[in-house]
Structure formats: C-alpha cells, structure tokens
Design a protein around this motif. Structure first.
Motif, PDB file in Angstrom:
ATOM      1  N   THR A 295       0.845  -1.206   0.000  1.00 56.38           N
ATOM      2  CA  THR A 295       0.000   0.000   0.000  1.00 56.38           C
ATOM      3  C   THR A 295       0.875   1.248   0.000  1.00 56.38           C
ATOM      4  N   ASN A 296       1.894   1.228   0.865  1.00 50.84           N
ATOM      5  CA  ASN A 296       2.807   2.373   0.915  1.00 50.84           C
ATOM      6  C   ASN A 296       3.533   2.559  -0.409  1.00 50.84           C
ATOM      7  N   ALA A 297       4.024   1.429  -0.956  1.00 51.42           N
ATOM      8  CA  ALA A 297       4.790   1.511  -2.205  1.00 51.42           C
ATOM      9  C   ALA A 297       3.937   2.168  -3.290  1.00 51.42           C
ATOM     10  N   ILE A 298       2.666   1.757  -3.360  1.00 47.31           N
ATOM     11  CA  ILE A 298       1.775   2.331  -4.387  1.00 47.31           C
ATOM     12  C   ILE A 298       1.444   3.787  -4.042  1.00 47.31           C
ATOM     13  N   LYS A 299       1.229   4.021  -2.730  1.00 48.77           N
ATOM     14  CA  LYS A 299       0.849   5.369  -2.293  1.00 48.77           C
ATOM     15  C   LYS A 299       1.942   6.394  -2.626  1.00 48.77           C
ATOM     16  N   PHE A 300       3.209   5.976  -2.450  1.00 54.44           N
ATOM     17  CA  PHE A 300       4.302   6.939  -2.617  1.00 54.44           C
ATOM     18  C   PHE A 300       5.016   6.814  -3.972  1.00 54.44           C
ATOM     19  N   GLN A 326       9.956  -3.382  -3.649  1.00 60.94           N
ATOM     20  CA  GLN A 326      10.733  -2.259  -4.205  1.00 60.94           C
ATOM     21  C   GLN A 326       9.802  -1.388  -5.038  1.00 60.94           C
ATOM     22  N   ASP A 327       9.951  -0.077  -4.893  1.00 62.19           N
ATOM     23  CA  ASP A 327       9.120   0.815  -5.716  1.00 62.19           C
ATOM     24  C   ASP A 327       9.986   1.840  -6.432  1.00 62.19           C
ATOM     25  N   THR A 328       9.387   2.484  -7.423  1.00 57.64           N
ATOM     26  CA  THR A 328      10.107   3.535  -8.149  1.00 57.64           C
ATOM     27  C   THR A 328       9.518   4.891  -7.726  1.00 57.64           C
ATOM     28  N   LEU A 344       3.664   7.343  14.563  1.00 57.82           N
ATOM     29  CA  LEU A 344       3.189   8.623  14.015  1.00 57.82           C
ATOM     30  C   LEU A 344       4.175   9.319  13.094  1.00 57.82           C
ATOM     31  N   PHE A 345       5.345   8.676  12.848  1.00 55.01           N
ATOM     32  CA  PHE A 345       6.311   9.382  12.015  1.00 55.01           C
ATOM     33  C   PHE A 345       5.872   9.368  10.557  1.00 55.01           C
ATOM     34  N   GLN A 346       5.907  10.532   9.935  1.00 52.49           N
ATOM     35  CA  GLN A 346       5.637  10.634   8.499  1.00 52.49           C
ATOM     36  C   GLN A 346       6.654  11.587   7.904  1.00 52.49           C
ATOM     37  N   VAL A 347       7.193  11.220   6.743  1.00 53.24           N
ATOM     38  CA  VAL A 347       8.147  12.119   6.088  1.00 53.24           C
ATOM     39  C   VAL A 347       7.350  13.308   5.563  1.00 53.24           C
ATOM     40  N   PRO A 348       7.676  14.522   5.995  1.00 49.45           N
ATOM     41  CA  PRO A 348       6.830  15.656   5.617  1.00 49.45           C
ATOM     42  C   PRO A 348       6.676  15.797   4.098  1.00 49.45           C
ATOM     43  N   GLU A 349       7.780  15.686   3.363  1.00 47.20           N
ATOM     44  CA  GLU A 349       7.718  15.892   1.908  1.00 47.20           C
ATOM     45  C   GLU A 349       6.833  14.849   1.235  1.00 47.20           C
ATOM     46  N   SER A 350       7.100  13.544   1.537  1.00 43.28           N
ATOM     47  CA  SER A 350       6.380  12.483   0.832  1.00 43.28           C
ATOM     48  C   SER A 350       4.908  12.497   1.214  1.00 43.28           C
ATOM     49  N   HIS A 351       4.630  12.879   2.464  1.00 42.04           N
ATOM     50  CA  HIS A 351       3.251  12.854   2.918  1.00 42.04           C
ATOM     51  C   HIS A 351       2.411  13.883   2.173  1.00 42.04           C
ATOM     52  N   GLY A 357      -4.790   9.746   3.191  1.00 42.29           N
ATOM     53  CA  GLY A 357      -4.361  10.058   4.553  1.00 42.29           C
ATOM     54  C   GLY A 357      -3.681   8.863   5.177  1.00 42.29           C
ATOM     55  N   GLY A 358      -3.019   9.080   6.288  1.00 37.95           N
ATOM     56  CA  GLY A 358      -2.371   7.984   7.010  1.00 37.95           C
ATOM     57  C   GLY A 358      -2.016   8.502   8.377  1.00 37.95           C
ATOM     58  N   LEU A 359      -1.877   7.581   9.311  1.00 38.94           N
ATOM     59  CA  LEU A 359      -1.572   8.006  10.680  1.00 38.94           C
ATOM     60  C   LEU A 359      -0.089   7.894  11.003  1.00 38.94           C
ATOM     61  N   GLY A 360       0.668   7.277  10.139  1.00 40.06           N
ATOM     62  CA  GLY A 360       2.089   7.059  10.445  1.00 40.06           C
ATOM     63  C   GLY A 360       2.253   5.930  11.455  1.00 40.06           C
ATOM     64  N   LEU A 361       1.348   4.959  11.402  1.00 40.92           N
ATOM     65  CA  LEU A 361       1.436   3.831  12.346  1.00 40.92           C
ATOM     66  C   LEU A 361       1.745   2.521  11.638  1.00 40.92           C
ATOM     67  N   GLY A 362       1.539   2.498  10.308  1.00 40.30           N
ATOM     68  CA  GLY A 362       1.658   1.246   9.549  1.00 40.30           C
ATOM     69  C   GLY A 362       3.014   0.581   9.704  1.00 40.30           C
ATOM     70  N   LEU A 363       4.091   1.337   9.555  1.00 41.53           N
ATOM     71  CA  LEU A 363       5.428   0.739   9.622  1.00 41.53           C
ATOM     72  C   LEU A 363       5.780   0.327  11.049  1.00 41.53           C
ATOM     73  N   TYR A 364       5.277   1.096  12.014  1.00 40.95           N
ATOM     74  CA  TYR A 364       5.498   0.721  13.420  1.00 40.95           C
ATOM     75  C   TYR A 364       4.895  -0.660  13.669  1.00 40.95           C
TER      76      TYR A 364
HETATM   77  P1  ADP Z   1       1.379   6.108   6.793  1.00 41.07           P
HETATM   78  O1  ADP Z   1       1.644   5.474   5.459  1.00 41.07           O
HETATM   79  O2  ADP Z   1       0.030   5.815   7.326  1.00 41.07           O
HETATM   80  O3  ADP Z   1       1.742   7.547   6.845  1.00 41.07           O
HETATM   81  P2  ADP Z   1       3.495   4.354   7.689  1.00 41.07           P
HETATM   82  O4  ADP Z   1       3.983   4.066   9.055  1.00 41.07           O
HETATM   83  O5  ADP Z   1       3.089   3.191   6.864  1.00 41.07           O
HETATM   84  O6  ADP Z   1       2.342   5.400   7.866  1.00 41.07           O
HETATM   85  O7  ADP Z   1       4.638   5.138   6.931  1.00 41.07           O
HETATM   86  C1  ADP Z   1       5.286   6.195   7.601  1.00 41.07           C
HETATM   87  C2  ADP Z   1       5.850   7.165   6.591  1.00 41.07           C
HETATM   88  O8  ADP Z   1       6.961   6.561   5.911  1.00 41.07           O
HETATM   89  C3  ADP Z   1       4.915   7.587   5.493  1.00 41.07           C
HETATM   90  O9  ADP Z   1       4.068   8.625   5.924  1.00 41.07           O
HETATM   91  C4  ADP Z   1       5.878   8.038   4.437  1.00 41.07           C
HETATM   92  O10 ADP Z   1       6.317   9.340   4.744  1.00 41.07           O
HETATM   93  C5  ADP Z   1       7.059   7.084   4.615  1.00 41.07           C
HETATM   94  N1  ADP Z   1       6.989   5.952   3.668  1.00 41.07           N
HETATM   95  C6  ADP Z   1       6.533   4.711   3.924  1.00 41.07           C
HETATM   96  N2  ADP Z   1       6.645   3.927   2.851  1.00 41.07           N
HETATM   97  C7  ADP Z   1       7.193   4.672   1.867  1.00 41.07           C
HETATM   98  C8  ADP Z   1       7.573   4.437   0.511  1.00 41.07           C
HETATM   99  N3  ADP Z   1       7.418   3.244  -0.062  1.00 41.07           N
HETATM  100  N4  ADP Z   1       8.120   5.463  -0.169  1.00 41.07           N
HETATM  101  C9  ADP Z   1       8.306   6.660   0.405  1.00 41.07           C
HETATM  102  N5  ADP Z   1       7.961   6.956   1.676  1.00 41.07           N
HETATM  103  C10 ADP Z   1       7.413   5.982   2.407  1.00 41.07           C
END
Ligand code: ADP
Length: 406
Positions: A295-300, A326-328, A344-351, A357-364
C-alpha cells in the motif's frame, strides 16, 4: 600504614561487615578504636589504619570504606584540612560518613567539622567503648539510609522524567489521531449533507456517496491501526507460527491492493525464488505486513511507476527468507530512515505528495509484527529513485534443522 582485620564477631547474624578507615598518628588511639570495634557485639568491622594524612587520603581515593575515623590533630595538618583537600580531589568530599576525633577540640572546630558534613565529633578524652560504638553504628546506619533515600530519589526523578516524556508523547498522539480522524469525518459529513439536501443530480449523488464511503473506509482503517498499536503496546498480539507459503501471502496482498495500483497505472510484479522454502510464521500477519508495504509503495509512487515484490532464501542464511517490496516512488532522505518505524512518524515531503491520509502507524505495526515472528525489517531508499522495504522471516527449514539438532 598497617592493616588489621577484626574477625566478624557476628557473621552468623547476617550483618554486613563494615570496612572502617582509621586515620590517626597516635598508635595508642588507633589501638583503642580497634578494641572498641572488636568489642562491638552485634556488629562486625574490618579496619584499615593510616598513621598520616597522606596515607589516609590515598587510601580513601583508592579503596572503598563504610566510615572514616579521622583525628583532628595530625602531623603538619588537621582533620578539617584533610576533608577540604578530599572535597577538592574527590569533587564534593569523601562519600562516606566521617567521625572526627579530637584531643584539642573546641566549639569552632566542631561547627566547622559539621559544616564539612562530618557525621559525628567525639572528644578523645574520656572516650568510652559505648560512645564510640554508638557513634560508629549511627554514622554507618544513617549513611546507609541516606544513601538508600538518595538512590530512591534519583530513581523517582528518572521515573518522573520518563512519565513527563510519555505524557507529552501521548498528548501528541491524541492530537495527531484526532486531527487525522477529523479530516475524513468532515468530508463524509459534507458529502452526506449534500445528498440529504438534494442539491445534486443522480450521478453526482452517486459520486458523493462513493466519496463518503471512501472516507468511512479510511476511518475504519485508521481505527484498526489504533487498535493494533494498543495491542502491540499491551503485548496482546497473538501469533500462531506454522509453515506458511509466501506465494499465497503475496497473492492475498496483491489482491487487496490491485485496485490501488490500477487506479494509478502502477505495474506490480511478483518474483519468487524457485527453491523458496516455507516460512515459519503467522500467515495472516505476513499478509498484513506485505499489504502494508505494498500500500505504501503504491501510495508513494507516481502514476506509471513500478512495484516489484521478491522473495528468496537469505544469502548465506538458508534458515531465513527475505521478502522485499521495491518501488520507483519518491524515495526517502537518509536522515528520515531511522525514524520511519516510530509511531506517528511521516516524512513531511512524501506525505504532502500523497493524497491518501495515514496516521504514520503502519510501519510501526509492521516492524513489531515482523520482529515478533523472529524477523527484522530494513529499509533502503534513494530520494527520487525509490525504496526497498525488506523483511526477513525464519524458514521452516531452519526450524526442522533446529529440532533435528535438539
Ligand atoms: P502512513 O503510510 O500511514 O503515513 P506508515 O507508518 O506506513 O504510515 O509510513 C510512515 C511514513 O513513511 C509515510 O508517511 C511516508 O512518509 C514514509 N513511507 C513509507 N513507505 C514509503 C515508501 N514506499 N516510499 C516513500 N515513503 C514511504
């Protein structure tokens, strides 16, 4: 300098043997103190003697004692000067109780000694065994209690700091969560009111309801993530480890995200090593982790990009399986990578570039799930090029070998 060990009179009572340093140039006085200590029924002491201030200071700096018996009148110096010099060399003075002995005492000496933190002040003249033993017992006990209190206060201070940190983390958590939940809720509310007010035609009505439904799905997803975090934190994540086919997990995860990939015209491929062993894992949890990474790979990743899933035995460790996504996509700056799996961490630029939307909890959650299955989650990324999210799992081969070896 001379060392004399006084046999522990009551070692059977379980009392600790206290180590005393006696600094006095008068051997008769030292002998008296040793006698008093030896005669102390319920307590046991070991004594080390020093005849000069220099020897005493050296011993104090080199060894550990429970109490210092210090003569006020020493050749070329006095007890107060010794304490002063220890205070300088030992940043704050000897960290043990001091009993100051004097044959030429005065009120001022007593006051000065107390100011330097001595535990007691005894005149040598007419000194009795009882008075000496009481002073020694008080000094050692008070010091022990004070030390225990100090340690407890330090621990309380630490706990207080941790609590303050946790409270502010929790406040930030609630603020972010309520903000993130409010966004789709407001949208859903708007679309539903538009439909209720009948301001739209049938086609628009359908469109508004579809938007409202998406908002509900997003909220459901976020609430689910919150529940998962609560389960992780409470250590209530039941896992059933058994032989799992990674191919099956990939198929399930892919089915779950296919519509997202199609909507963005992103090609998703799966490559499995021909000799891939089964993983020893919890199937539902592996699917959950994989779906999250996909989901993240497709989202970003921008429209027209690629996402590749690969699974293979770990190089040099056949008892491990590696799964990578792996994503491009936009990639992640190196400075952010160590924080990606924090709550709750989210990269400001990519977000900002992602519309969902996302809570920044998925990777945790993903990291917790992988680690609880005996694996590890690692991330490689290059801004502008893309990312690889990789997790390892124990393979069933490893388990069979371990069982066989056992
Ligand atoms: P969410 O996706 O809900 O924000 P995640 O914990 O899954 O929360 O991801 C945290 C953050 O990591 C994302 O907000 C994004 O900034 C960064 N991130 C995760 N996966 C990718 C990815 N494949 N490419 C770029 N940034 C990513």
């Amino acid at each position: 300098m001379l060392t004399q060990v006084i046999p522990a009179a009551e070692s059977s009572s379980g009392q600790r043997c206290h180590r005393i340093l006696i600094v006095d140039d008068d051997p008769i006085a030292r002998g008296n103190y040793l006698r008093f200590l030896r005669a102390d029924g319920p307590r046991s002491y070991t004594a080390v003697e020093a005849g000069t201030a220099r020897d005493g200071i050296r011993l104090l700096l080199e060894e550990t004692f429970d109490c210092l018996v210090l003569d006020y009148q020493l050749p070329g110096t006095n007890g107060l000067a010794v304490l002063e010099s220890l205070r300088v060399s030992n940043s704050g003075g000897p960290d043990i109780p001091v009993i100051m002995m004097t044959g030429h005492g005065s009120e001022q000496v007593a006051v000065a000694a107390m100011k330097l933190g001595v535990a007691d002040y005894l005149p040598k003249e007419g000194l009795t065994a009882g008075a000496f033993q009481r002073a020694m017992a008080n000094a050692v006990d008070i010091y022990r209690l004070r030390n225990a209190l100090r340690h407890r206060n330090e621990r309380l201070g630490q706990l207080n700091d941790e609590l303050t940190l946790k409270t502010s983390e929790l406040q930030r958590f609630y603020q972010t969560v309520s903000h993130e939940l409010k966004t789709p809720l407001t949208a859903v509310r708007e679309f539903v009111s538009l439909v209720r007010d009948g301001v739209a035609g049938e086609t628009e009505r359908q469109e508004f309801l579809a938007h409202a439904l998406n908002g509900c799905d997003l909220m459901a997803l976020q609430v689910n993530e919150l529940l998962e975090v609560a389960r992780c934190d409470a250590d209530r994540l039941p896992l059933t480890l058994r032989a799992v086919q990674i191919r099956k997990c990939c198929e399930f995860s892919l089915a779950a995200v296919r519509h997202l990939a199609i909507a963005k015209d992103i090609e998703v491929s799966v490559t499995l090593a021909p000799s891939l062993p089964m993983a020893l894992a919890d199937e539902a949890r592996v699917i959950q982790v994989l779906t999250n990474l996909l989901t993240n790979a497709i989202k970003f990743t921008g429209p027209g990009g690629r996402v590749d899933v690969r699974a293979m035995p770990a190089a040099g460790a056949p008892d491990r399986i590696i799964v990578e996504v792996q994503d491009t996509g936009c990639g992640i700056a190196a400075a952010h990578i160590p924080h990606l799996c924090e709550r709750l961490f989210q990269v400001p630029e990519s977000h900002q570039s992602a519309s969902e939307g996302g809570l920044g909890l998925g990777l945790y959650i993903a990291k917790e799930l992988v680690e609880r299955q005996g694996g590890a989650l690692t991330i490689d990324s290059t801004p502008g090029i893309g990312s690889i999210f990789r997790f390892s799992l124990p393979s069933e081969v490893g388990q069979t070998r371990t069982s066989a070896a056992a």
